[in-house]
Design a protein around this motif. Structure first.
Motif, PDB file in Angstrom:
ATOM      1  N   VAL A   1      33.204  36.732  33.908  1.00  0.00           N
ATOM      2  CA  VAL A   1      33.321  35.669  35.213  1.00  0.00           C
ATOM      3  C   VAL A   1      35.218  36.265  34.827  1.00  0.00           C
ATOM      4  O   VAL A   1      35.454  36.748  36.091  1.00  0.00           O
ATOM      5  CB  VAL A   1      33.319  34.259  33.949  1.00  0.00           C
ATOM      6  N   HIS A   2      35.966  35.204  33.644  1.00  0.00           N
ATOM      7  CA  HIS A   2      37.440  35.384  34.296  1.00  0.00           C
ATOM      8  C   HIS A   2      37.894  36.383  34.311  1.00  0.00           C
ATOM      9  O   HIS A   2      39.276  35.981  35.175  1.00  0.00           O
ATOM     10  CB  HIS A   2      37.390  34.609  32.788  1.00  0.00           C
ATOM     11  N   SER A   3      37.811  38.032  33.926  1.00  0.00           N
ATOM     12  CA  SER A   3      38.545  39.022  33.919  1.00  0.00           C
ATOM     13  C   SER A   3      38.721  38.832  35.344  1.00  0.00           C
ATOM     14  O   SER A   3      39.532  40.244  35.957  1.00  0.00           O
ATOM     15  CB  SER A   3      37.113  39.856  33.153  1.00  0.00           C
ATOM     16  N   VAL A   4      37.728  38.812  36.386  1.00  0.00           N
ATOM     17  CA  VAL A   4      38.225  38.793  37.933  1.00  0.00           C
ATOM     18  C   VAL A   4      39.481  38.171  38.648  1.00  0.00           C
ATOM     19  O   VAL A   4      40.008  38.882  38.980  1.00  0.00           O
ATOM     20  CB  VAL A   4      36.822  38.738  38.618  1.00  0.00           C
ATOM     21  N   HIS A   5      39.501  37.161  37.493  1.00  0.00           N
ATOM     22  CA  HIS A   5      41.121  36.410  38.290  1.00  0.00           C
ATOM     23  C   HIS A   5      42.019  37.297  37.258  1.00  0.00           C
ATOM     24  O   HIS A   5      43.695  37.297  37.809  1.00  0.00           O
ATOM     25  CB  HIS A   5      40.632  35.302  37.950  1.00  0.00           C
ATOM     26  N   HIS A   6      41.830  38.062  35.959  1.00  0.00           N
ATOM     27  CA  HIS A   6      43.199  38.192  35.425  1.00  0.00           C
ATOM     28  C   HIS A   6      43.283  39.894  35.753  1.00  0.00           C
ATOM     29  O   HIS A   6      44.175  40.720  35.600  1.00  0.00           O
ATOM     30  CB  HIS A   6      42.714  38.213  34.031  1.00  0.00           C
ATOM     31  N   ARG A   7      42.562  40.626  37.072  1.00  0.00           N
ATOM     32  CA  ARG A   7      42.774  41.912  36.982  1.00  0.00           C
ATOM     33  C   ARG A   7      44.052  41.899  37.885  1.00  0.00           C
ATOM     34  O   ARG A   7      44.940  42.578  38.539  1.00  0.00           O
ATOM     35  CB  ARG A   7      41.723  41.756  38.497  1.00  0.00           C
ATOM     36  N   ASN A   8      44.387  41.143  38.440  1.00  0.00           N
ATOM     37  CA  ASN A   8      45.719  40.689  38.908  1.00  0.00           C
ATOM     38  C   ASN A   8      46.913  40.141  37.245  1.00  0.00           C
ATOM     39  O   ASN A   8      46.606  38.955  37.494  1.00  0.00           O
ATOM     40  CB  ASN A   8      46.020  39.266  40.267  1.00  0.00           C
ATOM     41  N   THR A   9      47.499  41.190  37.108  1.00  0.00           N
ATOM     42  CA  THR A   9      48.648  40.997  36.315  1.00  0.00           C
ATOM     43  C   THR A   9      49.802  40.037  37.040  1.00  0.00           C
ATOM     44  O   THR A   9      50.991  39.846  36.365  1.00  0.00           O
ATOM     45  CB  THR A   9      48.709  42.129  35.350  1.00  0.00           C
ATOM     46  N   ASP A  10      49.675  40.870  38.101  1.00  0.00           N
ATOM     47  CA  ASP A  10      51.441  40.558  39.173  1.00  0.00           C
ATOM     48  C   ASP A  10      50.576  39.680  40.501  1.00  0.00           C
ATOM     49  O   ASP A  10      50.226  40.727  40.963  1.00  0.00           O
ATOM     50  CB  ASP A  10      51.821  42.060  38.927  1.00  0.00           C
ATOM     51  N   ILE A  11      51.043  38.557  40.055  1.00  0.00           N
ATOM     52  CA  ILE A  11      50.018  37.677  40.721  1.00  0.00           C
ATOM     53  C   ILE A  11      50.734  37.637  42.116  1.00  0.00           C
ATOM     54  O   ILE A  11      51.810  37.790  42.257  1.00  0.00           O
ATOM     55  CB  ILE A  11      50.343  36.298  40.477  1.00  0.00           C
ATOM     56  N   GLU A  12      49.808  37.272  43.443  1.00  0.00           N
ATOM     57  CA  GLU A  12      50.184  36.930  44.617  1.00  0.00           C
ATOM     58  C   GLU A  12      49.558  35.882  45.113  1.00  0.00           C
ATOM     59  O   GLU A  12      48.744  35.628  44.383  1.00  0.00           O
ATOM     60  CB  GLU A  12      50.112  38.255  45.622  1.00  0.00           C
TER      61      GLU A  12
ATOM     62  N   ASP B   1      55.660  29.137  39.677  1.00  0.00           N
ATOM     63  CA  ASP B   1      55.552  29.032  39.011  1.00  0.00           C
ATOM     64  C   ASP B   1      56.044  29.821  37.791  1.00  0.00           C
ATOM     65  O   ASP B   1      54.779  30.711  37.386  1.00  0.00           O
ATOM     66  CB  ASP B   1      53.756  28.080  38.758  1.00  0.00           C
ATOM     67  N   GLN B   2      56.611  29.643  37.428  1.00  0.00           N
ATOM     68  CA  GLN B   2      57.369  30.384  35.641  1.00  0.00           C
ATOM     69  C   GLN B   2      56.260  30.711  34.543  1.00  0.00           C
ATOM     70  O   GLN B   2      55.226  31.783  34.207  1.00  0.00           O
ATOM     71  CB  GLN B   2      58.463  31.241  35.442  1.00  0.00           C
ATOM     72  N   HIS B   3      55.586  29.638  34.478  1.00  0.00           N
ATOM     73  CA  HIS B   3      54.820  28.964  33.078  1.00  0.00           C
ATOM     74  C   HIS B   3      53.407  30.285  33.733  1.00  0.00           C
ATOM     75  O   HIS B   3      52.787  30.483  32.788  1.00  0.00           O
ATOM     76  CB  HIS B   3      53.967  27.842  33.191  1.00  0.00           C
ATOM     77  N   HIS B   4      52.659  29.573  34.996  1.00  0.00           N
ATOM     78  CA  HIS B   4      51.539  30.366  34.836  1.00  0.00           C
ATOM     79  C   HIS B   4      51.887  31.976  35.194  1.00  0.00           C
ATOM     80  O   HIS B   4      50.611  32.583  34.556  1.00  0.00           O
ATOM     81  CB  HIS B   4      50.868  29.829  36.053  1.00  0.00           C
ATOM     82  N   TYR B   5      52.665  32.459  35.816  1.00  0.00           N
ATOM     83  CA  TYR B   5      53.168  33.872  35.980  1.00  0.00           C
ATOM     84  C   TYR B   5      52.712  34.028  34.671  1.00  0.00           C
ATOM     85  O   TYR B   5      52.561  35.528  34.536  1.00  0.00           O
ATOM     86  CB  TYR B   5      54.484  34.817  36.511  1.00  0.00           C
ATOM     87  N   LEU B   6      53.748  33.490  33.844  1.00  0.00           N
ATOM     88  CA  LEU B   6      53.831  34.369  32.511  1.00  0.00           C
ATOM     89  C   LEU B   6      51.497  34.042  31.337  1.00  0.00           C
ATOM     90  O   LEU B   6      51.518  35.380  30.689  1.00  0.00           O
ATOM     91  CB  LEU B   6      54.241  33.606  31.167  1.00  0.00           C
ATOM     92  N   HIS B   7      51.344  33.581  31.963  1.00  0.00           N
ATOM     93  CA  HIS B   7      49.743  33.250  31.614  1.00  0.00           C
ATOM     94  C   HIS B   7      48.292  34.753  32.481  1.00  0.00           C
ATOM     95  O   HIS B   7      47.885  35.393  31.490  1.00  0.00           O
ATOM     96  CB  HIS B   7      49.113  32.774  31.873  1.00  0.00           C
ATOM     97  N   HIS B   8      49.043  35.178  33.291  1.00  0.00           N
ATOM     98  CA  HIS B   8      48.838  36.840  33.866  1.00  0.00           C
ATOM     99  C   HIS B   8      48.985  37.438  33.094  1.00  0.00           C
ATOM    100  O   HIS B   8      48.001  39.028  33.383  1.00  0.00           O
ATOM    101  CB  HIS B   8      48.843  37.057  35.298  1.00  0.00           C
ATOM    102  N   ARG B   9      50.282  37.646  32.661  1.00  0.00           N
ATOM    103  CA  ARG B   9      50.903  38.676  32.711  1.00  0.00           C
ATOM    104  C   ARG B   9      50.442  39.041  31.058  1.00  0.00           C
ATOM    105  O   ARG B   9      50.701  40.207  30.794  1.00  0.00           O
ATOM    106  CB  ARG B   9      52.608  38.686  32.278  1.00  0.00           C
ATOM    107  N   TYR B  10      50.764  37.758  30.205  1.00  0.00           N
ATOM    108  CA  TYR B  10      50.279  38.157  29.249  1.00  0.00           C
ATOM    109  C   TYR B  10      48.717  37.528  28.316  1.00  0.00           C
ATOM    110  O   TYR B  10      48.647  37.456  27.388  1.00  0.00           O
ATOM    111  CB  TYR B  10      51.511  37.587  28.056  1.00  0.00           C
ATOM    112  N   PHE B  11      48.721  36.993  29.518  1.00  0.00           N
ATOM    113  CA  PHE B  11      46.605  36.414  29.004  1.00  0.00           C
ATOM    114  C   PHE B  11      46.916  35.548  27.951  1.00  0.00           C
ATOM    115  O   PHE B  11      46.168  34.545  28.692  1.00  0.00           O
ATOM    116  CB  PHE B  11      45.829  37.852  28.175  1.00  0.00           C
TER     117      PHE B  11
ATOM    118  N   ARG C   1      54.648  29.958  25.515  1.00  0.00           N
ATOM    119  CA  ARG C   1      55.371  30.940  26.021  1.00  0.00           C
ATOM    120  C   ARG C   1      56.216  31.347  26.718  1.00  0.00           C
ATOM    121  O   ARG C   1      55.575  30.502  28.121  1.00  0.00           O
ATOM    122  CB  ARG C   1      54.361  32.460  25.911  1.00  0.00           C
ATOM    123  N   GLU C   2      57.646  30.967  26.712  1.00  0.00           N
ATOM    124  CA  GLU C   2      59.062  30.857  27.310  1.00  0.00           C
ATOM    125  C   GLU C   2      59.092  31.488  29.256  1.00  0.00           C
ATOM    126  O   GLU C   2      60.044  30.857  29.936  1.00  0.00           O
ATOM    127  CB  GLU C   2      59.840  29.651  26.781  1.00  0.00           C
ATOM    128  N   ASN C   3      59.387  32.849  28.367  1.00  0.00           N
ATOM    129  CA  ASN C   3      59.981  33.396  29.689  1.00  0.00           C
ATOM    130  C   ASN C   3      58.904  35.251  29.195  1.00  0.00           C
ATOM    131  O   ASN C   3      58.352  35.060  28.050  1.00  0.00           O
ATOM    132  CB  ASN C   3      60.883  33.611  29.572  1.00  0.00           C
TER     133      ASN C   3
END
Length: 483
Positions: free
Chosen positions: A225-236, A293-303, A322-324
């Protein structure tokens, strides 16, 4: 998600920062005050407040001084210009089907126009200049954009069916509501009611988001399920609502306040607009605009970090903050390893509609994205007089089935690869990742709250729509307890 991070300088004018706008009412090329522009984008250590600013949240300032105000204006416009038709929604017939089709067109148009505005402004016209990914221009792919638009469109369509079910429940007396006329008859009480729920809806969404979000990171649900959303590690922007249809099912449970309380339909519309519009700009991939939203960008980058938002420090409380972008985080206390740049780029290339699904994903999609929804649709359209047991069975198939099916499939696939007894325990650990290393109390808390907030409301709404008036959750449980 709604970000209540904008604050006003006591020396500035009251109108400074309205809608989250930057200096000179800038939308793009403006960063939060805490960002150090001498560092590359995403490298400023972000700090979550140790105490919640309840005054800022409960007075509604977080709506006025953030992009929430834009979404609220959109919700008011939709509610007034495209009102609900309570008469036509009493029966699941051709007339209601036509209304649903028009409503779906409206919701899809809102998503495409709003997300398209942010995507084109950032990626085509270059109105901002600090992408989190320094190689963003090289990483841009049309196949990824089409993939994200496709799943975002499915999300807007699914939300339309949530609207249709709730509207049918309103019209048939299955779910009580406060009408606009009642608000006008008692203006003072009506104003407090509207203002109160306008403030409460986004706040509930932020708390619900953390626990429901962690739930779908369980390995089984993440895999199918959720892996579809996380195919975007570099989000737009379009990646915000890009989710598997089953994740949309659990994501839209954030409309629970309208399901468990007797509110005005506007609160439901406001909740819906927030759900389908808010993820856009916060998934921008850029640091310098009013909803970055740096906070959520890091979620996609580091899961495995930053599951929530910055308004409520739940990530700090549970050690998932995670802070940065530094791979050696000083704040993160979770068990997940960092994701390297090359790995992130490889994962991001999976955001495409061109790759054929594996056999287990295909089985999962056929059952829970086609077969179960088709049965539900037939039951509604045919007006079948389902027994109480039939209602529960069909609702369980739609809502609980994906969870059970995902768990069985991930165990089956793991068993075929590791059939020896030595791997039996590791199979269970993989199935329950990332909770397999957490303490038992923490795991139980997250799973219970995740199910309660992210799954149960979907069950109650669908069951209430299928059941005869008076047999749904509100009539059977909530109404007697309130009387």
């Amino acid at each position: 998600m709604a970000q209540g991070s904008m604050t006003t300088d006591k020396k500035s004018k009251w109108y400074h920062g309205i809608c989250g706008l930057g200096p000179n009412f800038a939308i793009f090329n403006t960063s939060p005050d805490w960002v150090d522009k001498s560092l590359p984008a995403g490298n400023t250590p972000q700090r979550l407040a140790s105490k919640i600013d309840w005054g800022f949240l409960l007075t509604g300032k977080y709506i006025i001084y953030s992009i929430n105000l834009v979404w609220l204006i959109m919700a008011i416009g939709v509610y007034l210009v495209f009102p609900y038709d309570y008469e036509v929604s009493k029966h699941w017939d051709a007339a209601f089907g036509e209304w649903i089709a028009v409503r779906a067109l409206l919701n899809v148009s809102l998503v495409l126009m709003y997300y398209g505005y942010w995507h084109m402004g950032l990626y085509w016209f270059g109105w901002s200049h600090r992408p989190f990914n320094p190689n963003q221009a090289e990483a841009y792919r049309w196949s990824k954009l089409i993939h994200n638009i496709w799943y975002s469109t499915l999300g807007a369509i699914q939300w339309t069916f949530w609207e249709a079910m709730m509207l049918n429940c309103y019209a048939t007396g299955r779910m009580p509501y406060v009408s606009d006329q009642e608000l006008l008859d008692f203006p003072m009480r009506g104003m407090l009611h509207v203002v109160g729920w306008t403030i409460a809806v986004p706040l509930y969404r932020e708390v619900q988001f953390y626990f429901a979000h962690r739930l779908i990171h369980i390995r089984a649900l993440y895999t199918y399920v959720h892996s579809v959303h996380h195919r975007n590690t570099d989000i737009e922007p379009f990646s915000g609502l890009c989710m598997h249809p089953v994740e949309h099912l659990y994501y839209f449970t954030s409309m629970a306040p309208s399901l468990y309380f007797c509110t005005t339909p506007f609160a439901f519309v406001w909740n819906g607009i927030h759900l389908i519009i808010a993820p856009g700009a916060s998934h921008s991939g850029y640091e310098d605009h009013i909803d970055s939203d740096q906070h959520h960008y890091l979620h996609h980058r580091y899961f495995e970090c930053n599951y929530g938002t910055t308004s409520f420090p739940l990530d700090s409380l549970f050690g998932t903050f995670r802070e940065n972008l530094s791979t050696k985080s000083k704040e993160y206390h979770g068990n997940a390893d960092g994701v390297g740049t090359k790995t992130a780029a490889t994962l991001d290339r999976k955001a495409t509609l061109l790759d054929a699904p594996e056999w287990d994903q295909l089985i999962f999609n056929l059952i829970f994205c086609i077969f179960s929804p088709a049965l539900l649709t037939l039951a509604l359209v045919n007006g079948s007089q389902l027994t109480r047991m039939d209602c529960h069975v069909l609702t369980s198939m739609v809502v609980l089935g994906p969870m059970v099916g995902a768990m069985l499939l991930v165990l089956l696939k793991s068993w075929t690869k590791h059939s020896s007894k030595r791997h039996s325990e590791s199979m269970l650990r993989r199935a329950f990742y990332p909770f397999h290393k957490d303490g038992i109390p923490s795991s139980i808390l997250h799973i219970v709250l995740g199910v309660a907030m992210g799954v149960v409301p979907a069950y109650h709404l669908i069951h209430m729509t299928l059941a005869q008036p008076g047999q749904g959750f509100y009539s059977q449980v909530l109404e007697p307890s309130l009387s």
